[in-house]
Write a protein that holds these residues in place. Structure first.
Motif, PDB file in Angstrom:
ATOM      1  N   GLU A 136       0.857  -1.185   0.000  1.00  0.00           N
ATOM      2  CA  GLU A 136       0.000   0.000   0.000  1.00  0.00           C
ATOM      3  C   GLU A 136       0.887   1.227   0.000  1.00  0.00           C
ATOM      4  O   GLU A 136       1.871   1.283   0.716  1.00  0.00           O
ATOM      5  CB  GLU A 136      -0.841   0.059   1.272  1.00  0.00           C
ATOM      6  CG  GLU A 136      -1.782  -1.091   1.473  1.00  0.00           C
ATOM      7  CD  GLU A 136      -2.255  -1.117   2.916  1.00  0.00           C
ATOM      8  OE1 GLU A 136      -3.078  -0.261   3.269  1.00  0.00           O
ATOM      9  OE2 GLU A 136      -1.765  -1.954   3.681  1.00  0.00           O
ATOM     10  N   ALA A 137       0.529   2.224  -0.783  1.00  0.00           N
ATOM     11  CA  ALA A 137       1.273   3.478  -0.775  1.00  0.00           C
ATOM     12  C   ALA A 137       0.306   4.629  -0.956  1.00  0.00           C
ATOM     13  O   ALA A 137      -0.681   4.511  -1.668  1.00  0.00           O
ATOM     14  CB  ALA A 137       2.301   3.504  -1.894  1.00  0.00           C
ATOM     15  N   ALA A 138       0.600   5.721  -0.301  1.00  0.00           N
ATOM     16  CA  ALA A 138      -0.219   6.915  -0.484  1.00  0.00           C
ATOM     17  C   ALA A 138       0.667   8.142  -0.372  1.00  0.00           C
ATOM     18  O   ALA A 138       1.557   8.209   0.467  1.00  0.00           O
ATOM     19  CB  ALA A 138      -1.324   6.955   0.557  1.00  0.00           C
ATOM     20  N   ILE A 139       0.433   9.099  -1.256  1.00  0.00           N
ATOM     21  CA  ILE A 139       1.108  10.396  -1.189  1.00  0.00           C
ATOM     22  C   ILE A 139       0.026  11.468  -1.196  1.00  0.00           C
ATOM     23  O   ILE A 139      -0.881  11.411  -2.018  1.00  0.00           O
ATOM     24  CB  ILE A 139       2.035  10.627  -2.405  1.00  0.00           C
ATOM     25  CG1 ILE A 139       3.047   9.479  -2.561  1.00  0.00           C
ATOM     26  CG2 ILE A 139       2.759  11.964  -2.282  1.00  0.00           C
ATOM     27  CD1 ILE A 139       3.883   9.572  -3.837  1.00  0.00           C
ATOM     28  N   GLY A 140       0.127  12.412  -0.286  1.00  0.00           N
ATOM     29  CA  GLY A 140      -0.866  13.488  -0.302  1.00  0.00           C
ATOM     30  C   GLY A 140      -0.448  14.602   0.637  1.00  0.00           C
ATOM     31  O   GLY A 140       0.518  14.471   1.393  1.00  0.00           O
TER      32      GLY A 140
END
Lengths: 307, 307
Positions: free
Chosen positions: B273-277
């Protein structure tokens, strides 16, 4: 066209007779039949080194479709085709492509296709592409599609690509560039078996403000097959992107999932999820208690996963 | 050692005085002080082209620790150090490493270190590594750590790596190979600001049956800094692996997250899982209604994220 041709057309484009609307059927490297309509014009490319067709769709065209299936039943046949789609503004169209190979011989039959879409402002495109191989021959069935999409402001494309069965080797390349307010949704379904190999290389560039991207990739790798996925989502502006890859691994198969999310703007919001695993044992057990054999239960689960 | 030295030691190893147990303090490329214990022996490497130390931990050593901080206060200092850890069976030890650079000059100060761990059967290692840079000079502060870990049957390592502030450029490389029943848990925390760059390249190989891997990467990129992550988890047997990368992007920063999960066995279960924000606006607003300024609210959220 004979019985085998129609069987392939049904597998890849759900066609049982000549399609409605505009179409171009390519058979063994030649034009088989074609129809343009008032709004959709299909012409043969004139560049000698670039076989293929141009599809021009007038601005404002709505609720029309284009079918451009390719079938190959000749062993040893290998071709590279370029199809360009010029889609005006405010259109709403369905495009159905696909390739079916029936190989009875011992030589490789191969179809490589490059589809480029120029989608005008606020136009909606639904693009369906199915790949299928069959035939008792020992010759390989190879398909390498390259799809490039340029979405102008407010345009959208919903791509559904499916590789059903029987394709020995595939390298898929997909690139989409989305301008302001444009939307791209890609659903990719892939099944490999035997000693097949599949690679899918995808690049989604959310270039304009409020661009939106979503990739859903579902794959099943059976027997000794190999799959590699490279989905890449880049945000250059205020945008939202989501990539989701789920794979079921079986037998001696191998799967690699190598996504990338790249934020080049503080307002880019990007999410990626990937999972690889086998079918859960309790899911099979549950279906077996309902009277299915183990194999039937497995098929049921795979059908549901790839539906 | 002077006040600056102790300040660096506090930042990277929470040391306010000479540590308990075994330790080796390296200062400006030289041994500053060292202690071995009955169970943990530290010796200087004898190869002339391989500066560094060997740390030998006897089988059965429990509840002991080793501190091996490195500090640099000399501008223009650049070094490459090799430290090897030979850890016996059935140990339970804490290893605290880290590097602090105080650069007052105009030349680059750089510490490159290669740590290799051979962890014996059923041993547990907790490895903490902190990187920190400071100083009014215009010279860069550079740290490139390479960490290689071999886990024997049933062994485990819990790695906590933190780059706090002030490191202008870093390239982190981490490789872990886990045998049957071994466990690796990596928690990586990284903050970059100004025009800093950071790259983290990680390879976890779950090689034996029932090996277990978990990577939690949390990063914040501020100002015009750049971060690239390449976490790679490979399953060669019945195993479970989970990679989770969360990044907060601010200012004109850029972040790329390029993970890979590779299943070479039908019994490998791998998740990524990866998230950028950016920080959610309503989170800041909520804290501001409690009386914090916008900047305080932002700091509070980042602290919580990286805690």
């Amino acid at each position: 066209m004979n019985h085998t041709d129609w069987k392939l057309l049904k597998e890849i484009a759900e066609l049982e007779k000549t399609p409605q609307g505009a179409y171009n059927i390519r058979r063994n490297g030649q034009l088989d039949s074609r129809a343009s309509t008032a709004n959709i014009e299909i012409t043969t490319k004139t560049e000698p080194d670039k076989p293929g067709i141009d599809i021009r769709i007038k601005s404002g065209t709505r609720n029309e479709s284009v079918h451009i299936p390719v079938i190959i039943t000749q062993t040893g046949m290998s071709e590279m085709v370029y199809n360009d789609f010029f889609i005006g503004e405010d259109c709403d169209v369905d495009i159905v492509a696909g390739c079916g190979i029936h190989n009875t011989g011992c030589e490789t039959s191969q179809h490589d296709g490059e589809h480029t879409f120029y989608v005008g402002k606020n136009s909606k495109v639904r693009y369906v592409e199915r790949h299928y191989g069959e035939g008792p021959g020992t010759g390989k069935r190879v398909m390498n599609p390259r799809t490039v999409v340029y979405l102008e402001e407010g345009a959208s494309i919903h791509m559904e690509t499916t590789q059903i069965r029987g394709v020995d080797s595939t390298k898929r390349e997909t690139k989409v560039v989305a301008a302001r307010g444009a939307e791209v949704v890609i659903t990719e379904k892939l099944l490999t078996h035997g000693d097949q190999t599949a690679e899918s290389d995808m690049e989604i560039i959310l270039d304009g403000a409020d661009a939106n991207g979503r990739v859903i990739s579902r794959s099943v790798a059976q027997d000794g097959s190999r799959q590699v996925f490279y989905p890449r989502m880049t945000g250059n502006a205020k945008c939202f992107g989501h990539v989701q890859c789920d794979s079921i691994i079986m037998g001696q198969a191998k799967i690699s999932s190598i996504p990338a999310i790249v934020a080049n703007s503080v307002d880019a919001q990007l999410i990626h999820e990937a999972a690889i695993g086998r079918i859960a044992g309790d899911q099979i057990l549950k279906l077996m208690t309902l009277g299915l054999t183990e194999q039937e239960a497995e098929e049921k689960i795979l059908d549901g996963f790839l539906q």
